[in-house]
Design a protein around this motif. Structure first.
Motif, PDB file in Angstrom:
ATOM      1  N   PHE A  19       1.917   8.964   3.207  1.00 60.05           N
ATOM      2  CA  PHE A  19       0.849   9.259   2.245  1.00 60.05           C
ATOM      3  C   PHE A  19       1.327  10.273   1.201  1.00 60.05           C
ATOM      4  O   PHE A  19       1.129  10.089  -0.001  1.00 60.05           O
ATOM      5  CB  PHE A  19      -0.363   9.794   3.011  1.00 60.05           C
ATOM      6  N   VAL A  20       1.975  11.341   1.662  1.00 63.49           N
ATOM      7  CA  VAL A  20       2.460  12.387   0.757  1.00 63.49           C
ATOM      8  C   VAL A  20       3.554  11.841  -0.158  1.00 63.49           C
ATOM      9  O   VAL A  20       3.550  12.101  -1.370  1.00 63.49           O
ATOM     10  CB  VAL A  20       2.951  13.615   1.558  1.00 63.49           C
ATOM     11  N   VAL A  21       4.473  11.071   0.395  1.00 63.50           N
ATOM     12  CA  VAL A  21       5.568  10.522  -0.416  1.00 63.50           C
ATOM     13  C   VAL A  21       5.027   9.543  -1.462  1.00 63.50           C
ATOM     14  O   VAL A  21       5.385   9.637  -2.644  1.00 63.50           O
ATOM     15  CB  VAL A  21       6.636   9.854   0.482  1.00 63.50           C
ATOM     16  N   CYS A  22       4.148   8.629  -1.040  1.00 60.79           N
ATOM     17  CA  CYS A  22       3.588   7.662  -1.999  1.00 60.79           C
ATOM     18  C   CYS A  22       2.741   8.366  -3.055  1.00 60.79           C
ATOM     19  O   CYS A  22       2.916   8.138  -4.255  1.00 60.79           O
ATOM     20  CB  CYS A  22       2.739   6.623  -1.272  1.00 60.79           C
ATOM     21  N   VAL A  70       1.764   0.769   2.417  1.00 63.58           N
ATOM     22  CA  VAL A  70       2.830   1.615   2.964  1.00 63.58           C
ATOM     23  C   VAL A  70       2.279   2.721   3.859  1.00 63.58           C
ATOM     24  O   VAL A  70       2.668   2.841   5.020  1.00 63.58           O
ATOM     25  CB  VAL A  70       3.682   2.217   1.814  1.00 63.58           C
ATOM     26  N   SER A  71       1.392   3.538   3.335  1.00 67.03           N
ATOM     27  CA  SER A  71       0.923   4.706   4.087  1.00 67.03           C
ATOM     28  C   SER A  71       0.190   4.308   5.355  1.00 67.03           C
ATOM     29  O   SER A  71       0.468   4.832   6.438  1.00 67.03           O
ATOM     30  CB  SER A  71      -0.009   5.576   3.240  1.00 67.03           C
ATOM     31  N   PHE A  72      -0.770   3.393   5.230  1.00 65.70           N
ATOM     32  CA  PHE A  72      -1.622   3.044   6.366  1.00 65.70           C
ATOM     33  C   PHE A  72      -1.326   1.668   6.936  1.00 65.70           C
ATOM     34  O   PHE A  72      -1.886   1.294   7.963  1.00 65.70           O
ATOM     35  CB  PHE A  72      -3.100   3.148   5.957  1.00 65.70           C
ATOM     36  N   ARG A  73      -0.481   0.899   6.238  1.00 64.66           N
ATOM     37  CA  ARG A  73      -0.092  -0.438   6.693  1.00 64.66           C
ATOM     38  C   ARG A  73      -1.318  -1.266   7.087  1.00 64.66           C
ATOM     39  O   ARG A  73      -1.387  -1.846   8.150  1.00 64.66           O
ATOM     40  CB  ARG A  73       0.914  -0.327   7.824  1.00 64.66           C
ATOM     41  N   SER A  74      -2.257  -1.258   6.183  1.00 64.55           N
ATOM     42  CA  SER A  74      -3.544  -1.911   6.416  1.00 64.55           C
ATOM     43  C   SER A  74      -3.570  -3.285   5.768  1.00 64.55           C
ATOM     44  O   SER A  74      -2.917  -3.514   4.752  1.00 64.55           O
ATOM     45  CB  SER A  74      -4.668  -1.048   5.833  1.00 64.55           C
ATOM     46  N   GLY A  75      -4.360  -4.158   6.342  1.00 69.17           N
ATOM     47  CA  GLY A  75      -4.552  -5.469   5.755  1.00 69.17           C
ATOM     48  C   GLY A  75      -5.723  -5.509   4.790  1.00 69.17           C
ATOM     49  O   GLY A  75      -5.990  -6.526   4.175  1.00 69.17           O
ATOM     50  N   ARG A  76      -6.424  -4.381   4.640  1.00 68.27           N
ATOM     51  CA  ARG A  76      -7.595  -4.360   3.751  1.00 68.27           C
ATOM     52  C   ARG A  76      -7.143  -4.397   2.299  1.00 68.27           C
ATOM     53  O   ARG A  76      -6.254  -3.662   1.902  1.00 68.27           O
ATOM     54  CB  ARG A  76      -8.434  -3.103   4.003  1.00 68.27           C
ATOM     55  N   ARG A  77      -7.778  -5.244   1.529  1.00 66.02           N
ATOM     56  CA  ARG A  77      -7.455  -5.395   0.112  1.00 66.02           C
ATOM     57  C   ARG A  77      -8.746  -5.583  -0.659  1.00 66.02           C
ATOM     58  O   ARG A  77      -9.808  -5.767  -0.086  1.00 66.02           O
ATOM     59  CB  ARG A  77      -6.574  -6.626  -0.118  1.00 66.02           C
ATOM     60  N   GLY A  78      -8.637  -5.567  -1.973  1.00 70.01           N
ATOM     61  CA  GLY A  78      -9.774  -5.916  -2.823  1.00 70.01           C
ATOM     62  C   GLY A  78     -10.367  -4.725  -3.548  1.00 70.01           C
ATOM     63  O   GLY A  78      -9.971  -3.577  -3.371  1.00 70.01           O
ATOM     64  N   TRP A  79     -11.340  -5.046  -4.396  1.00 73.39           N
ATOM     65  CA  TRP A  79     -11.947  -4.036  -5.251  1.00 73.39           C
ATOM     66  C   TRP A  79     -12.780  -3.034  -4.462  1.00 73.39           C
ATOM     67  O   TRP A  79     -12.941  -1.893  -4.874  1.00 73.39           O
ATOM     68  CB  TRP A  79     -12.773  -4.691  -6.354  1.00 73.39           C
ATOM     69  N   GLY A  80     -13.329  -3.448  -3.337  1.00 73.91           N
ATOM     70  CA  GLY A  80     -14.098  -2.520  -2.510  1.00 73.91           C
ATOM     71  C   GLY A  80     -13.234  -1.371  -2.022  1.00 73.91           C
ATOM     72  O   GLY A  80     -13.661  -0.211  -2.005  1.00 73.91           O
TER      73      GLY A  80
END
Length: 157
Positions: A22-25, A68-78
């Motif tokens: 998170f800090v690096v990104c 990268v930071s959270f390696r999450s699959g969540r995407r989109g405008w929300g």
């Protein structure tokens, strides 16, 4: 004769690893944004350039944090909207810290001003990390997983 013991390899705690990413990104996007702001300074009013850079850098940072930071699959405008709200809260927090400083010390030295700003920014960053991790990029449980999650919590308690 005894079998050789295998020591488990030591890995960083997942939350710590996510925080470092998170800090690096975020820091990388922040540094790049600073450079772009300097380049735009002569081409448009600073307030317009700052607004443009803030919006674009928030969009880029949100994508980086997601992937990268959270390696999450969540995407989109929300996700972008929620992340943008955390940026707005961070902005309000750092602005509030500076306004409090000016109320106490109308003409602080540059060192005091930067100390207050950077301290508030660091606290806001930690809070933003927590909100992004727990709320924005948390993996949503399905109905089957939710029951398992509740049972696990009960067993852990």
């Amino acid at each position: 004769m005894t079998a050789p013991s295998h020591r488990p390899t030591r890995t960083a705690h997942p939350v710590l690893a996510a925080f470092v990413r998170f800090v690096v990104c975020g820091g990388g996007v922040g540094l790049a944004s600073s450079g772009v702001l300097v380049l735009l300074n002569d081409r448009m009013p600073m307030a317009v350039a700052n607004a443009l850079v803030t919006v674009v850098s928030t969009l880029i940072a949100t994508e980086l944090h997601s992937r990268v930071s959270f390696r999450s699959g969540r995407r989109g405008w929300g996700v972008h909207l929620q992340s943008g709200l955390t940026v707005a809260v961070s902005y309000a927090f750092t602005t509030g810290a500076l306004l409090c400083l000016y109320a106490v010390r109308p003409e602080p030295s540059a060192l005091v001003e930067q100390t207050v700003y950077l301290s508030a920014s660091a606290l806001a960053g930690v809070g933003r990390f927590a909100l992004l991790r727990i709320v924005v990029f948390a993996e949503r449980a399905t109905s089957g997983d939710a029951a398992l999650g509740k049972a696990s919590v009960v067993m852990a308690a």
